[in-house]
Write an enzyme that holds these catalytic residues in place. Structure first.
Site, mmCIF file in Angstrom:
data_model
loop_
_atom_site.group_PDB
_atom_site.id
_atom_site.type_symbol
_atom_site.label_atom_id
_atom_site.label_comp_id
_atom_site.label_asym_id
_atom_site.label_seq_id
_atom_site.Cartn_x
_atom_site.Cartn_y
_atom_site.Cartn_z
ATOM 1 N N HIS A 194 0.848 -1.195 0.000
ATOM 2 C CA HIS A 194 0.000 0.000 0.000
ATOM 3 C C HIS A 194 0.881 1.242 0.000
ATOM 4 C CE1 HIS A 194 -3.796 -2.180 0.907
ATOM 5 N NE2 HIS A 194 -2.914 -3.068 1.329
ATOM 6 N N HIS A 214 -7.574 0.987 4.737
ATOM 7 C CA HIS A 214 -7.196 0.463 3.428
ATOM 8 C C HIS A 214 -7.186 1.624 2.444
ATOM 9 C CE1 HIS A 214 -7.262 -1.898 -0.242
ATOM 10 N NE2 HIS A 214 -6.881 -2.934 0.504
#
Length: 156
Positions: free
Chosen positions: A91, A134
């Protein structure tokens, strides 16, 4: 169980490695350069072990720890453990950060690349700081904001 540090203090870099478009850039994430990041992730990992040793989790998990193993006990051992195993968690953000140019930013608040008139970065490489979630919703938001900015510019 994965232990994550979503607000690290380290700052990596990405640089052009040559004049050839076929050569990959030089990427240095600079993981755990900050003593705080090392300490925090080591403490969080040790706490993760404590969580896994609770009665509630022992009922559903294998009872013997395999990684890093029971021999990791001291702060120095935990720091060594996190240094050897740290990763980006897939990420990554901020390689073209939205910051003032004098602070090594790449894009301005309208997502335009400094020194250009119509080149924008519309992905999380423009996000300078990580979020505690997220990244999927954040990238959708970047896209929506960019669309609004591009439409507004086309009307002027």
């Amino acid at each position: 169980m994965a232990v994550a540090h979503v607000h690290p203090l380290f700052r990596g870099s990405i640089h052009i490695n040559s004049t050839s478009i076929n050569d990959h850039p030089k990427i240095d994430p600079n993981f755990l350069d900050s003593a705080w990041d090392q300490w925090f992730l080591a403490k969080a990992s040790a706490y993760g072990r404590k969580l896994l040793q609770t009665h509630a989790l022992q009922e559903v998990l294998v009872s013997e720890e395999t990684y890093p193993g029971a021999s990791v006990q001291t702060d120095d051992q935990w720091i060594r453990y996190v240094k050897e195993g740290v990763n980006a968690g897939y990420h990554s953000i901020g390689s073209a950060s939205m910051m003032p140019q004098e602070k090594n930013g790449v894009v301005d608040a309208s997502l335009k690349v400094y020194g250009t008139r119509n080149v924008r970065v519309v992905d999380l490489s423009a996000m300078p700081l990580h979020i505690s979630a997220h990244t999927q919703a954040a990238v959708y938001t970047f896209g929506e904001i960019a669309a609004d900015l591009i439409i507004a510019d086309s009307r002027t």
